[in-house]
Design a protein around this motif. Sequence first.
Motif, PDB file in Angstrom:
ATOM      1  N   SER A  61      32.427  29.913  40.681  1.00  0.00           N
ATOM      2  CA  SER A  61      31.301  30.401  39.881  1.00  0.00           C
ATOM      3  C   SER A  61      31.677  31.580  38.994  1.00  0.00           C
ATOM      4  O   SER A  61      30.848  32.088  38.242  1.00  0.00           O
ATOM      5  CB  SER A  61      30.148  30.809  40.808  1.00  0.00           C
ATOM      6  OG  SER A  61      30.545  31.875  41.654  1.00  0.00           O
ATOM      7  N   TRP A  62      32.921  32.032  39.093  1.00  0.00           N
ATOM      8  CA  TRP A  62      33.361  33.185  38.299  1.00  0.00           C
ATOM      9  C   TRP A  62      34.216  32.702  37.140  1.00  0.00           C
ATOM     10  O   TRP A  62      35.107  31.889  37.298  1.00  0.00           O
ATOM     11  CB  TRP A  62      34.179  34.132  39.172  1.00  0.00           C
ATOM     12  CG  TRP A  62      34.346  35.491  38.551  1.00  0.00           C
ATOM     13  CD1 TRP A  62      35.284  35.865  37.644  1.00  0.00           C
ATOM     14  CD2 TRP A  62      33.533  36.629  38.778  1.00  0.00           C
ATOM     15  NE1 TRP A  62      35.113  37.173  37.285  1.00  0.00           N
ATOM     16  CE2 TRP A  62      34.039  37.680  37.970  1.00  0.00           C
ATOM     17  CE3 TRP A  62      32.422  36.880  39.589  1.00  0.00           C
ATOM     18  CZ2 TRP A  62      33.474  38.948  37.959  1.00  0.00           C
ATOM     19  CZ3 TRP A  62      31.872  38.143  39.574  1.00  0.00           C
ATOM     20  CH2 TRP A  62      32.394  39.161  38.776  1.00  0.00           C
ATOM     21  N   ASN A  63      33.930  33.232  35.937  1.00  0.00           N
ATOM     22  CA  ASN A  63      34.715  32.845  34.775  1.00  0.00           C
ATOM     23  C   ASN A  63      34.931  34.056  33.876  1.00  0.00           C
ATOM     24  O   ASN A  63      34.447  35.159  34.148  1.00  0.00           O
ATOM     25  CB  ASN A  63      34.018  31.714  34.003  1.00  0.00           C
ATOM     26  CG  ASN A  63      32.574  32.067  33.647  1.00  0.00           C
ATOM     27  OD1 ASN A  63      32.292  33.178  33.200  1.00  0.00           O
ATOM     28  ND2 ASN A  63      31.668  31.115  33.841  1.00  0.00           N
TER      29      ASN A  63
ATOM     30  N   GLY B 178      35.307  40.134  41.330  1.00  0.00           N
ATOM     31  CA  GLY B 178      35.754  38.953  40.594  1.00  0.00           C
ATOM     32  C   GLY B 178      37.265  38.854  40.568  1.00  0.00           C
ATOM     33  O   GLY B 178      37.836  37.760  40.721  1.00  0.00           O
ATOM     34  N   ASP B 179      37.939  40.021  40.405  1.00  0.00           N
ATOM     35  CA  ASP B 179      39.398  40.014  40.445  1.00  0.00           C
ATOM     36  C   ASP B 179      39.907  39.625  41.832  1.00  0.00           C
ATOM     37  O   ASP B 179      40.934  38.945  41.968  1.00  0.00           O
ATOM     38  CB  ASP B 179      39.937  41.403  40.073  1.00  0.00           C
ATOM     39  CG  ASP B 179      39.747  41.714  38.597  1.00  0.00           C
ATOM     40  OD1 ASP B 179      39.497  40.772  37.814  1.00  0.00           O
ATOM     41  OD2 ASP B 179      39.844  42.903  38.229  1.00  0.00           O
ATOM     42  N   VAL B 180      39.185  40.078  42.874  1.00  0.00           N
ATOM     43  CA  VAL B 180      39.588  39.739  44.239  1.00  0.00           C
ATOM     44  C   VAL B 180      39.542  38.228  44.450  1.00  0.00           C
ATOM     45  O   VAL B 180      40.420  37.641  45.092  1.00  0.00           O
ATOM     46  CB  VAL B 180      38.679  40.456  45.268  1.00  0.00           C
ATOM     47  CG1 VAL B 180      38.922  39.915  46.675  1.00  0.00           C
ATOM     48  CG2 VAL B 180      38.914  41.956  45.232  1.00  0.00           C
ATOM     49  N   LEU B 181      38.532  37.576  43.894  1.00  0.00           N
ATOM     50  CA  LEU B 181      38.440  36.116  44.020  1.00  0.00           C
ATOM     51  C   LEU B 181      39.651  35.437  43.392  1.00  0.00           C
ATOM     52  O   LEU B 181      40.201  34.477  43.936  1.00  0.00           O
ATOM     53  CB  LEU B 181      37.155  35.616  43.347  1.00  0.00           C
ATOM     54  CG  LEU B 181      35.833  36.005  44.020  1.00  0.00           C
ATOM     55  CD1 LEU B 181      34.658  35.528  43.166  1.00  0.00           C
ATOM     56  CD2 LEU B 181      35.747  35.406  45.418  1.00  0.00           C
ATOM     57  N   ARG B 182      40.080  35.961  42.246  1.00  0.00           N
ATOM     58  CA  ARG B 182      41.237  35.376  41.571  1.00  0.00           C
ATOM     59  C   ARG B 182      42.529  35.675  42.320  1.00  0.00           C
ATOM     60  O   ARG B 182      43.481  34.882  42.299  1.00  0.00           O
ATOM     61  CB  ARG B 182      41.323  35.906  40.147  1.00  0.00           C
ATOM     62  CG  ARG B 182      40.147  35.491  39.270  1.00  0.00           C
ATOM     63  CD  ARG B 182      40.120  36.270  37.975  1.00  0.00           C
ATOM     64  NE  ARG B 182      41.349  36.128  37.217  1.00  0.00           N
ATOM     65  CZ  ARG B 182      41.690  36.919  36.205  1.00  0.00           C
ATOM     66  NH1 ARG B 182      40.891  37.909  35.847  1.00  0.00           N
ATOM     67  NH2 ARG B 182      42.819  36.723  35.559  1.00  0.00           N
TER      68      ARG B 182
ATOM     69  N   THR C 235      46.226  33.631  43.039  1.00  0.00           N
ATOM     70  CA  THR C 235      47.338  33.992  42.151  1.00  0.00           C
ATOM     71  C   THR C 235      48.334  34.965  42.762  1.00  0.00           C
ATOM     72  O   THR C 235      49.512  34.943  42.427  1.00  0.00           O
ATOM     73  CB  THR C 235      46.802  34.625  40.856  1.00  0.00           C
ATOM     74  OG1 THR C 235      46.167  35.879  41.167  1.00  0.00           O
ATOM     75  CG2 THR C 235      45.804  33.706  40.172  1.00  0.00           C
ATOM     76  N   GLN C 236      47.867  35.890  43.639  1.00  0.00           N
ATOM     77  CA  GLN C 236      48.726  36.957  44.167  1.00  0.00           C
ATOM     78  C   GLN C 236      49.389  37.731  43.035  1.00  0.00           C
ATOM     79  O   GLN C 236      50.557  38.123  43.126  1.00  0.00           O
ATOM     80  CB  GLN C 236      49.787  36.374  45.115  1.00  0.00           C
ATOM     81  CG  GLN C 236      49.210  35.799  46.397  1.00  0.00           C
ATOM     82  CD  GLN C 236      48.598  36.856  47.286  1.00  0.00           C
ATOM     83  OE1 GLN C 236      49.241  37.830  47.649  1.00  0.00           O
ATOM     84  NE2 GLN C 236      47.329  36.674  47.621  1.00  0.00           N
ATOM     85  N   ASP C 237      48.633  37.967  41.960  1.00  0.00           N
ATOM     86  CA  ASP C 237      49.140  38.662  40.785  1.00  0.00           C
ATOM     87  C   ASP C 237      49.109  40.166  41.036  1.00  0.00           C
ATOM     88  O   ASP C 237      48.041  40.759  41.187  1.00  0.00           O
ATOM     89  CB  ASP C 237      48.278  38.299  39.572  1.00  0.00           C
ATOM     90  CG  ASP C 237      48.818  38.871  38.276  1.00  0.00           C
ATOM     91  OD1 ASP C 237      49.534  39.884  38.321  1.00  0.00           O
ATOM     92  OD2 ASP C 237      48.490  38.307  37.215  1.00  0.00           O
TER      93      ASP C 237
ATOM     94  N   ALA D 211      46.098  42.558  50.746  1.00  0.00           N
ATOM     95  CA  ALA D 211      46.397  41.224  50.233  1.00  0.00           C
ATOM     96  C   ALA D 211      47.750  41.174  49.534  1.00  0.00           C
ATOM     97  O   ALA D 211      48.408  40.139  49.498  1.00  0.00           O
ATOM     98  CB  ALA D 211      45.301  40.774  49.266  1.00  0.00           C
ATOM     99  N   MET D 212      48.145  42.300  48.975  1.00  0.00           N
ATOM    100  CA  MET D 212      49.427  42.335  48.285  1.00  0.00           C
ATOM    101  C   MET D 212      50.601  42.454  49.243  1.00  0.00           C
ATOM    102  O   MET D 212      51.762  42.372  48.837  1.00  0.00           O
ATOM    103  CB  MET D 212      49.467  43.502  47.285  1.00  0.00           C
ATOM    104  CG  MET D 212      48.439  43.367  46.175  1.00  0.00           C
ATOM    105  SD  MET D 212      48.490  41.747  45.362  1.00  0.00           S
ATOM    106  CE  MET D 212      50.116  41.773  44.634  1.00  0.00           C
TER     107      MET D 212
END
Length: 331
Positions: A6-8, A51-55, A59-61, A100-101
């Motif tokens: 749902s996030w874009n 929203g960044d956390v969802l991504r 991705t683990q960016d 997470a990192m």
Amino acid sequence: MLDSGSWNEQTSASLDAVIRRAYEEMHILPRSNSLVWRELYTDASILRSLGDVLRLGSTQDEALASSCVSKLDHAIVIAGAPGEGRLDIIYDAIHAVQHAMSRSEPPPDQSFFDGNDTPPVVLSRSLESAHQPVPRLTGPPSLSLFVLQYSRQPFVIPGFINDWPALNEHPWKSFAYLRSVSGPGRVVPVEIGDDYRDDDWTQKMMLWDDLLDALDPHKPHTSDKRKLYLAQHNLFLQFPKLRDDILIPDYAYASLQPPKDFPGYRPPANEDQLVLNAWLGPPCMASPAHTVSAASFILTLLLTRSNLRIRSSTSTVRPLPGSISRALTVP
């Protein structure tokens, strides 16, 4: 309920616009009238970071993770993270992103301090230029004596903070320790330059790790010789673990009446009625004359010496012939 489906990008862009608008309004209005905009800035920053956390889950960016932590730090530094439970949400989100990192764990506390490395006690002395001497006490006065005799004048208590954790088991002189209390990706407000009156003086949000690298004499430095200074910042709000490293003197809770030459003073509107700030900078850092809007000011110097000139609140910042000032060097 938020989920990655749902996030874009449009959602992110909309929240970025809200953050920019709230920031603009915060700088137009006095801080006392900007609460609603500071709350909006905080809430939008939290949502944007979630929203960044969802991504991050897919991705683990590392750059995205750092950007996420930076947005949350901005909510603390710029807006103060007002609103019930907002600060705890920010702390939890920062911890979750850092975890997470899967960065390496910080070294244990006991490795930071050499028990034989006891901070020296250097007694203060008055400068020859002082118009009035500053008392140097052999021990801390009682709270009642402080209120009756010492609360309206500067004084020095050498060695008063020698038992603080910041000088012992959690030494602030250790760059490794200062990194460990924050984790990666944290940003802090930094002044750049020798004097805020210079044309090239500026301020910016800077990675905490980069600031520590710049202050570490054992690290290679860039060609930019301008000094970096974290000045008068509530570092304890950003890094709560540091709060356990200091012991606030009872004098700070004396509930003194406003001085006669400062009748409009009101204590800070927080639970403790205290302003708790930290300064961190390079050797030989000099600050131009400035005022401190506080009825009582308790200065503790952890790892440095300082040349101070103290003037009455009724005098102008620029020294005038015949005006009263007190000057001293304290450890």
